[in-house]
Every structure is written in structure tokens, then in C-alpha cells.
Design a protein around this motif. Structure first.
Motif, PDB file in Angstrom:
ATOM      1  N   GLU A 186       0.766  -1.038  -0.022  1.00 21.58           N
ATOM      2  CA  GLU A 186      -0.009  -0.222   0.124  1.00 21.58           C
ATOM      3  C   GLU A 186       0.894   1.380  -0.049  1.00 21.58           C
ATOM      4  O   GLU A 186       0.411   2.114  -0.723  1.00 21.58           O
ATOM      5  N   LEU A 231      -6.115   3.446   0.437  1.00 23.73           N
ATOM      6  CA  LEU A 231      -6.923   2.423  -0.341  1.00 23.73           C
ATOM      7  C   LEU A 231      -8.090   1.938  -0.044  1.00 23.73           C
ATOM      8  O   LEU A 231      -8.850   1.550  -0.760  1.00 23.73           O
ATOM      9  N   LEU A 288      -5.100  -3.543  -6.137  1.00 20.51           N
ATOM     10  CA  LEU A 288      -4.069  -2.782  -6.252  1.00 20.51           C
ATOM     11  C   LEU A 288      -3.383  -3.454  -7.610  1.00 20.51           C
ATOM     12  O   LEU A 288      -2.856  -2.575  -8.306  1.00 20.51           O
ATOM     13  N   TRP A 314      -7.735  -7.119  -1.543  1.00 19.52           N
ATOM     14  CA  TRP A 314      -6.833  -5.670  -1.806  1.00 19.52           C
ATOM     15  C   TRP A 314      -5.817  -5.919  -2.625  1.00 19.52           C
ATOM     16  O   TRP A 314      -5.485  -5.034  -3.620  1.00 19.52           O
TER      17      TRP A 314
END
Length: 454
Positions: free
Chosen positions: A284, A440, A311, A307
Motif C-alpha cells: 500500500e 486504499l 491494487l 486488496w
């Protein structure tokens, strides 16, 4: 007795030996554990079954779990409370149950559910410096808070938990490395990365030659070390944690400095990488700092999800998991590294390449089919919304940082963003990250909310 022994063995495999998890999942162990839990006649067996489920579930399983398992979560949290009352009150030590809850919380959709079930009160008690909890117990609690803090809504709940932040800070300089790292990570997420960097005195220096950083989970260490040697042989300066982080040094300080001083990051991804909060913090931060990165697969059969999938978006990925194509993939990867590392010194047509996004190779591998045009969407209902309706929709979905950057936006603009999210995910994520300053977690919520519009 045989059934209980079998359950114990399954739990030990899922808890202590992560490489067996995909095999157990494939063999239907989650369904088996659910069935055995319904037949359990004691709390120890029931807890065993739930912890097996916790360690085996992936992102897809967690969505199904949360539709039917509020009582299961409540049961685990009640077992945690019982285990903290006195030694022997539960068949488990508190840290073992916290580890199971922590695995459930890897999926962002589960974080608030755990908080709603009352986990924060117990984690706060675990970190109360007045209580005589073990260091292992405290470290597990701090790690769980760090994990929960990746969600913006959860961060607010954690900050509102009376005494929790001060309890974390009381162990910031603990002599125990595991506890110190977990506390430092939790505070990193809770108080803002920039503020925390200032507190630990990170000094980002201008490097004469920017390095290539290798981000990985320890299970991929052998493969990553091979790549490190190949990169060094070709004259690249390489940063890898086990060579640069000295004993007693701050892991977060080293990680953040390494990212700031990098020209490129190679992310060696796998399911253990996705499940690691340390790896998530790294990835992140790479994303938020707009650093160019290349995804490299090191686990056969694994598709990024949650996640990590968000990404990566539609980014081109190299794989080191196919023996018959290993040499070709490595040469292709090294060629892309050379191209991108060189472009950092003299960027070519930078205006056409969004920050943090590495364009995929213009030449598709021979085994890859040509890409078809992106599918189009039918007209969206939100296109007719006024700016006020759009503003209310953003408020309803708790998208404050997005709303601040979309001032006076109406339904037409929202529909355009929905189309972009649907057809060009990598461009969408880069655009929203660079223009809104949202973290995020907020970007993931925005993406999910836009999907509902389509």
C-alpha cells in the motif's frame, strides 16, 4: 476420540503449516469443519472447527461465511473472553484465538463485523499495561489491531475505543521485537503514515543510484534470492530486507526509506503475501507513493484477490511458477526491469503514463490470446442525478475524501467514473489515488459502490 484427534490434527496443519492450506481447501476441509462443528459436544472441539475455517478461508469463502456465521464469530469472541479470565478457563490461550480472528480480518469486509461483535474491547484489555498478560498475547492483540486498521471505518472505531491508543504507545519501546513491530505497525496505520514517519525520524536521502526494492513474503525467500543475484549480476543496485535491516533497527523505518529511495519495486506475490499485514503495509505504501512496480507470481495457481487484486488491477504479471517457461519469463522480467529502471532517469512520454502504473509489454506472450475490446455498459440510472443526489450518494457510502475532490460533480460524471472502473481498472485506480488523496480502503469502497451502479 478418533474424530477429536483428527480435528486437532487438521487445526495444527492449518495453523502451523501454511503451504498445506490450498490443498486442504481444495479437499473440502472447510465444509467438513462446519459439519463437525455442528456435531461437536464440547467447546474445545467447536473452537477447533471454527479456527480451521478461519485459517482456510480465502476472500471468496469469507463472503459466504459472513452471510451465515455471525454466531460463529460471536462464539470465537466469547471464547477469547473466557480464555482471558483465568488460565484453564478455555482450551486455548488467548493469542491462539486472536490469531484465528486476525486471519478472518484479512478480508476487509470482515473487519467491521468483528468490531460489531465486540472484539475491540477485548483487544484493548489485552494491551492494558496494568494487566499481567503475556508478551505473546499482547503481540497478537497489537497485530490484530494493525490488521483492523487497514479499513478507514475500523480506524475510526479503534480511535474511539477509550484508552486503546495510549495502551499501544505504552509498548512502543518494548524489548520484545514482535510486540514492538506490531505496535509500531498499528500506530503507523492509525495515526497516519506521514506523522508516524516523522515520529521515528525517517530521513529520506537522495541516493546517487536509486535501487530496485524486492517486496516478498518469507516463504518465497529462495526464489527472491535467485532474482536478487540475477539483478546484481546485471549491475542493478538491489534492496532486500535481510541484507539492509540491521538487528535492533526499525523495520517500518527501513521499509519506508527503501520505498522512497527506489526507482522500481518488484512485488513477489502469493496467498501468504496477501495474508501478511507486513506485506500489505509495504504494497500500500508503494501504491500511495506512486512508485512503479511489477507483480511477479511465486505461487502456482494463485489469483490475486481482495486488496491485492484491486491494487494490481489489470497490470501485466510475470510468473516464476512454470518450469517450462521459467527462463523465458525471467528474461522478459529482467528486460522490463532494465527498461523501467532506465526510464526513471530519463522518462519518455511521461505524460502518457500515469504515476505508479507500469505499462504492460507491447508484445503479448505467444501463449496469450489477443485482447478483445472492453465490453460496454448500458446507460446507467445515475446519469440523471443532480449534483445534490450525487453528493448524498457519496455521503451514504462514506466516501468523504472522494466527495471533497468531486465537488459539484453530477450523475453524468459519476457514470463516466463507473464506466472507467468497469473497462480500465488500472487507469481508474491510478486516477482516483492521484487526484483524491484517498487511502486504499476508501478507494476500494468507491470501486465497490460504483459496481452496484452498473
Amino acid at each position: 476420540m478418533i474424530k477429536i484427534s483428527m480435528i486437532t490434527i487438521l487445526h495444527n496443519f492449518s495453523y502451523f503449516y501454511e503451504p498445506c492450506i490450498p490443498i486442504m481447501r481444495e479437499r473440502g476441509t472447510i465444509s467438513l469443519a462446519r459439519t463437525l462443528r455442528l456435531q461437536a459436544q464440547d467447546s474445545g472441539t467447536s473452537t477447533d472447527c471454527l479456527l480451521i475455517i478461519a485459517f482456510l478461508m480465502n476472500e471468496a469463502d469469507s463472503k459466504k461465511l459472513m452471510k451465515i456465521a455471525d454466531d460463529e464469530l460471536s462464539y470465537l469472541i466469547s471464547e477469547l473472553e473466557k480464555s482471558m479470565l483465568r488460565a484453564g478457563a478455555s482450551d486455548y490461550h488467548p493469542e491462539e484465538i486472536i490469531d484465528g480472528l486476525n486471519r478472518i480480518a484479512v478480508s476487509d469486509i470482515n473487519k467491521l463485523k468483528l468490531i460489531e461483535c465486540g472484539v475491540l474491547k477485548l483487544l484493548s484489555k489485552s494491551l492494558n499495561p496494568v494487566k499481567s498478560h503475556t508478551t505473546v498475547h499482547r503481540a497478537a492483540a497489537a497485530k490484530a489491531i494493525w490488521n483492523l486498521a487497514f479499513s478507514e471505518e475500523s480506524r475510526e472505531e479503534i480511535k474511539a475505543q477509550k484508552g486503546l491508543i495510549s495502551a499501544l504507545k505504552s509498548f512502543k519501546d518494548s524489548e520484545n521485537k514482535e510486540l514492538r513491530l506490531a505496535v509500531s505497525g498499528a500506530l503507523w496505520q492509525l495515526e497516519g503514515k506521514e506523522k508516524h514517519l516523522e515520529e521515528i525520524s525517517v530521513d529520506v536521502k537522495e541516493a546517487e543510484q536509486k535501487h530496485i526494492m524486492l517486496s516478498y513474503n518469507h516463504q518465497a525467500k529462495t526464489e527472491v534470492n535467485k532474482m536478487k543475484d540475477l539483478l546484481k549480476q546485471r549491475g542493478f543496485k538491489v534492496w532486500i530486507d535481510h541484507e539492509q535491516i540491521t538487528a535492533g533497527g526499525s523495520t517500518l523505518e527501513a521499509m519506508s526509506t527503501a520505498i522512497e529511495d527506489s526507482c522500481l519495486v518488484l512485488i513477489f506475490f502469493s496467498e501468504p503475501y496477501k495474508n501478511s499485514i507486513n506485506c500489505r503495509a509495504e504494497a500500500e505504501y508503494v501504491f500511495e507513493r506512486r512508485k512503479p512496480f511489477i507483480p511477479v507470481q511465486v505461487q502456482a495457481g494463485y489469483t490475486p484477490e481482495g486488496w491485492l487484486g484491486i491494487l494490481f488491477g489489470s497490470k501485466f504479471r510475470y510468473t516464476l511458477c512454470k518450469p517450462d517457461k521459467y527462463k523465458t519469463e525471467v528474461e522478459g522480467l529482467l528486460g522490463k526491469v532494465k527498461e523501467l529502471a532506465s526510464s526513471q532517469a530519463q522518462p519518455v512520454a511521461a505524460k502518457d503514463v500515469p504515476d505508479g502504473i507500469i505499462p504492460a509489454s507491447t508484445t503479448l506472450p505467444a501463449t496469450t490470446s489477443p485482447q478483445l475490446p472492453s465490453p460496454s455498459l448500458p446507460p446507467l440510472e445515475c446519469e440523471s442525478w443532480s449534483w445534490q443526489q450525487t453528493s448524498e450518494w457519496l455521503d451514504d457510502n462514506k466516501l468523504g475524501p472522494i466527495k471533497d475532490s468531486l465537488e459539484d460533480a453530477d450523475g453524468t460524471m459519476l457514470a463516466e467514473l463507473a464506466m472507467l472502473s468497469y473497462q480500465h481498472k488500472d487507469v481508474f485506480y491510478t486516477l482516483i489515488c492521484s487526484k483524491t488523496g484517498a487511502d486504499l480502503g476508501c478507494i476500494l469502497r468507491f470501486s465497490k459502490a460504483l459496481k452496484k451502479l452498473t
